[in-house]
Design a protein around this motif. Structure first.
Motif, PDB file in Angstrom:
ATOM      1  N   GLU A  49      -6.754  54.654  23.575  1.00  0.00           N
ATOM      2  CA  GLU A  49      -8.153  54.923  23.218  1.00  0.00           C
ATOM      3  C   GLU A  49      -8.961  55.037  24.493  1.00  0.00           C
ATOM      4  OE1 GLU A  49      -9.925  52.340  20.357  1.00  0.00           O
ATOM      5  OE2 GLU A  49      -8.178  52.345  19.020  1.00  0.00           O
ATOM      6  N   GLU A  65      -5.029  48.324  16.231  1.00  0.00           N
ATOM      7  CA  GLU A  65      -5.674  48.385  17.539  1.00  0.00           C
ATOM      8  C   GLU A  65      -5.548  47.036  18.233  1.00  0.00           C
ATOM      9  OE1 GLU A  65      -9.832  49.501  17.595  1.00  0.00           O
ATOM     10  OE2 GLU A  65      -9.900  49.393  19.790  1.00  0.00           O
ATOM     11  N   ASN A 105      -6.910  50.171  24.073  1.00  0.00           N
ATOM     12  CA  ASN A 105      -8.118  50.635  24.760  1.00  0.00           C
ATOM     13  C   ASN A 105      -7.861  50.732  26.256  1.00  0.00           C
ATOM     14  OD1 ASN A 105     -10.401  50.524  22.615  1.00  0.00           O
ATOM     15  ND2 ASN A 105      -9.241  48.630  22.329  1.00  0.00           N
ATOM     16  N   ASP A 152     -12.603  57.145  21.530  1.00  0.00           N
ATOM     17  CA  ASP A 152     -13.148  55.950  20.872  1.00  0.00           C
ATOM     18  C   ASP A 152     -14.665  56.047  20.775  1.00  0.00           C
ATOM     19  OD1 ASP A 152     -13.202  53.450  19.750  1.00  0.00           O
ATOM     20  OD2 ASP A 152     -12.550  52.370  21.552  1.00  0.00           O
ATOM     21  N   LYS A 187     -12.171  58.618  16.815  1.00  0.00           N
ATOM     22  CA  LYS A 187     -12.639  57.409  16.120  1.00  0.00           C
ATOM     23  C   LYS A 187     -14.161  57.458  16.056  1.00  0.00           C
ATOM     24  CE  LYS A 187     -10.336  53.568  16.460  1.00  0.00           C
ATOM     25  NZ  LYS A 187      -9.790  52.302  17.008  1.00  0.00           N
TER      26      LYS A 187
END
Ligand code: C2E
Ligand code: MG
Ligand code: MG
Length: 694
Positions: free
Chosen positions: A561, A469, A529, A591, A612
């Motif tokens: 995400e 990530e 993200n 996320d 997640k």
């Protein structure tokens, strides 16, 4: 006066005795270093020569002393006055050295011996005086040449502070060169005389070493001028009586005037004559340190002063400022300080106030006073208003803090509309910080201040990375390394998240390409993200596609995400974008699942690939049975839907086992690795943590 003990047997000295005695005395006198030693030697010799009971006195009476009368004078009622035995010494003249009684003086042999002794003593005295004179002249000469060179005035004062010597340049200071024997103090300004006398006394009272002193004196010159001189004085002959003083005077009139002007200029505003910011700060610090009550600063800004200048010209503008300064002085009263701190900004310092309400009353008066029309000298009438920001020591500890708070309050007053005052509130500081952070963030991308770190996402069974990530960090110019929690909200609010997000995507994809180069098909995917705002921004899908094309990263190696907040609004645009990107092969992860608006229902409808699980769930795995059941339920559901589950925030071995036991296949957390810089990530991946060969 000395006399020998009575009754002792006296035998008149023989010629041989006298001769020996005179020789002994001659030796003693020849080595005498000062007058006291001469007197001592003489005293011993006379005592041995004269009969017991005879009176004598040893006194050194040089010609000028005889004139001043310090030589022997018979006392009142003294029966037998002593007879002075004087000698003539070449260059010195007649020297009275001994006074003896009549009987001794009458004996021819004795008198002869006393005269010889007297002459020897006179010579010794002459020698000592000469030596002193020589050294005195040498010193004087040195001082003179030294000070003539520097152009300073040199004075030598006697014990009564009369001028004994004045260097030629003295005339320029005193307006006359006829200075000899004049009392210096008569030239000094009456107000400074006592201090000057004190200084001279201090210098004269020097003990072992020579004493010095310094002062500025105003001289009342004969020609009517009043030069200011800087004086250095010094004891001239410290080893003697120490009464003579040498002074150097330097005319510093012009220098001091300049210094004064400079300080005035440094601390005052030229236009209004009011104190400037520097002086205000100094006064405020002093007020804070000494005031028993509240100290307040009011910052006053003339609203829209720029347009006064534009409409009426600068001359009128200057008059308005001067008038404003005067009105402020009226409104604040004599106890306060009014300063001009910048172009159209004034400040008022008020000290020893009992309550904040008193300060607010002054602010009311200021707003009222400055709202009254101002008539200028050319007849123009200008109507202004002022905004005022108030800060008090109730919420500040230093002058700088007061000024900063007052400034924030002034900003708030200005934005509330013209002619108002506002009190400082701590929330203003927060807002300021935010806006400072916002403007710094605006430059962060261009200045290269953003960095990405990578945290592995591992297969729980093998602990090998399947993905990494990308996590954003900001190297702030003054605050150092900042984590996203400190700036992502601001980036979103300000819309800066769009360009920043694009930078993140481009950078993360480029890095992932490097992993591909290292490990080809075993390279981890990169998980980026993407904030809701960024996702909704125009052209987001195109941006992702363009970057994929530019970097050449295979679409399967990119995960985006997103958070549940993206689905808050039922927005077709979002759904379309998700479908398009998934259609390209980009995977989508939800996320922090479980923290938001978790309706399990939308997992079914949303085009998703990865869930997640928020680290809150993982944290609860080892403490709560219910939590484990819940996680197990979610994981089962994701499997049914064909989604991968990633447990976030795994920190311990136990959490790893419990997470694996729920059926969750993937995990992320400090147990495996904290986020790492790109180079470190590469090392970590190639040290056996990389993707297992499939
Ligand atoms: P996130 O996406 O949930 O990222 C995981 C966060 O948890 C990271 O914090 C990571 O350092 C932290 N973390 C990882 N393992 C552990 C662990 O074992 N224990 C604990 N206590 N924490 C762990 P970080 O880097 O501060 O990021 C915070 C959040 O900022 C991220 O949460 C993400 O929502 C956001 N963010 C980070 N980078 C970006 C970005 O490039 N764009 C956007 N829009 N948001 C980002
Ligand atoms: Mg994340
Ligand atoms: Mg997360």
């Amino acid at each position: 006066m000395s006399s020998r003990p009575r009754g002792a047997l006296y035998r008149p000295p023989s010629s041989a005795d006298v001769g020996r005695l005179l020789r002994d005395a001659a030796v003693e006198l020849a080595v005498a270093m000062d007058a006291a030693a001469v007197v001592e030697a003489l005293d011993r010799a006379v005592a041995r020569l004269t009969p017991p009971g005879s009176s004598y006195e040893v006194r050194i009476a040089l010609p000028e002393d005889l004139v001043t009368g310090s030589a022997y004078q018979p006392g009142q009622g003294e029966a037998t006055p002593l007879v002075p035995i004087t000698v003539d010494v070449r260059d010195v003249g007649q020297v009275g050295i001994l006074l003896v009684d009549h009987a001794s003086a009458a004996q021819p042999r004795l008198r002869c011996a006393l005269e010889a002794l007297s002459a020897q003593a006179a010579q010794a005295i002459q020698r000592i005086r000469l030596a002193e004179e020589v050294s005195r002249h040498r010193n004087l000469h040195q001082i003179e040449t030294l000070l003539d060179q520097t152009g300073d005035v040199v004075l030598i004062l006697d014990g009564q502070s009369r001028i004994r010597y004045a260097s030629p340049s003295a005339g320029t200071v005193f307006g006359t060169s006829a200075l000899r024997d004049v009392r210096l103090l008569d030239f000094i300004d009456a107000k400074q005389r006592a201090a000057a006398e004190f200084l001279l006394r201090h210098v004269r009272s020097g003990g072992a070493g020579p004493r010095t002193g310094r002062a500025d004196w105003t001289i009342r010159s004969v020609d009517g001028s009043t030069p200011l001189v800087e004086v250095c004085c010094r004891q001239l002959w410290p080893d003697e009586s120490g009464q003579e003083v040498a002074l150097t005077l330097r005319d510093v009139t012009a220098q001091r005037r300049l210094e004064h002007e400079l300080t005035e200029r440094k601390f005052h505003d030229q236009l209004t004559g009011l104190p400037n910011r520097a002086l205000l700060v100094e006064r405020t610090e002093h007020a804070i340190a000494t005031s028993a009550g509240i100290t307040a600063i009011l910052l006053i800004d003339i609203d829209d002063f720029g347009s006064v200048n534009d409409t009426f010209g600068h001359a009128v503008g200057d008059q308005v400022l001067t008038m404003a300064g005067r009105r402020l002085l009226d409104a604040v009263g004599p106890a306060g300080v009014v300063a001009r701190v910048s172009g159209d900004e004034f400040a008022a310092l008020i000290r020893d106030v009992d309550t904040a309400a008193d300060v607010e009353q002054t602010a009311d008066r200021i707003c009222h006073e400055l709202a009254a029309p101002i008539r200028t000298s050319i007849g123009t009438v200008v109507v202004c208003s002022a905004s005022v920001g108030i800060a008090t020591t109730l919420r500040a500890g230093s002058a700088q803090e007061l000024l900063r708070n007052a400034n924030l309050a002034l900003h708030s007053a200005r934005s509330a509309g013209a002619g108002r005052w506002r009190r400082y509130e701590p929330s203003m500081t927060d807002r300021l910080r935010q806006s400072q952070l916002r403007s710094a963030l605006a430059h962060a991308v261009d200045e290269g201040a953003l960095r990405l770190e990578y945290q592995p996402i591992v297969a729980l069974a093998t602990r090998r990375a399947v993905g990494c990530e990308a996590l954003l960090r900001w190297q702030h110019p003054t605050r150092g390394r900042l984590l996203p929690g400190e700036f992502i909200d601001i980036a979103e609010e300000s819309g800066l998240i769009v360009p920043i997000g694009e930078w993140v995507l481009a950078t993360a994809m480029a890095t992932a390409m490097r992993w591909c180069a290292e490990a080809a098909d075993r390279a981890p995917y990169v998980s980026v993200n993407v904030s809701a705002q960024q996702f909704r921004s125009d052209g987001f899908v195109e941006t992702v596609r363009r970057l994929l094309a530019q970097t050449g990263l295979p679409t399967r190696r990119l995960v985006l995400e997103i958070t549940e907040s993206l689905f808050l609004r039922d927005d077709d645009k979002v759904w379309d974008a998700l479908r398009l990107l998934r259609g390209d092969g980009v995977r989508i992860a939800i996320d922090d699942f479980g923290t938001g608006y978790s309706a399990l229902g939308y997992l079914r409808q949303t085009p998703l690939d990865i869930v997640k699980l928020d680290r809150l769930f993982v944290g609860g795995l080892d403490t709560s049975r219910r939590q484990r059941d819940l996680v197990e339920g979610i994981v089962r559901l994701t499997r049914t839907l064909g989604l991968d589950a990633v447990a976030e925030g795994i920190e311990t071995e136990q959490q790893l086992h419990l997470a694996a036991a729920t059926g969750c296949a993937y995990g992320q957390g400090y147990l495996f690795s904290a986020p790492m810089a790109p180079s470190e990530t590469l090392r970590w991946l190639s040290a056996g943590h990389g993707v297992a060969p499939s």
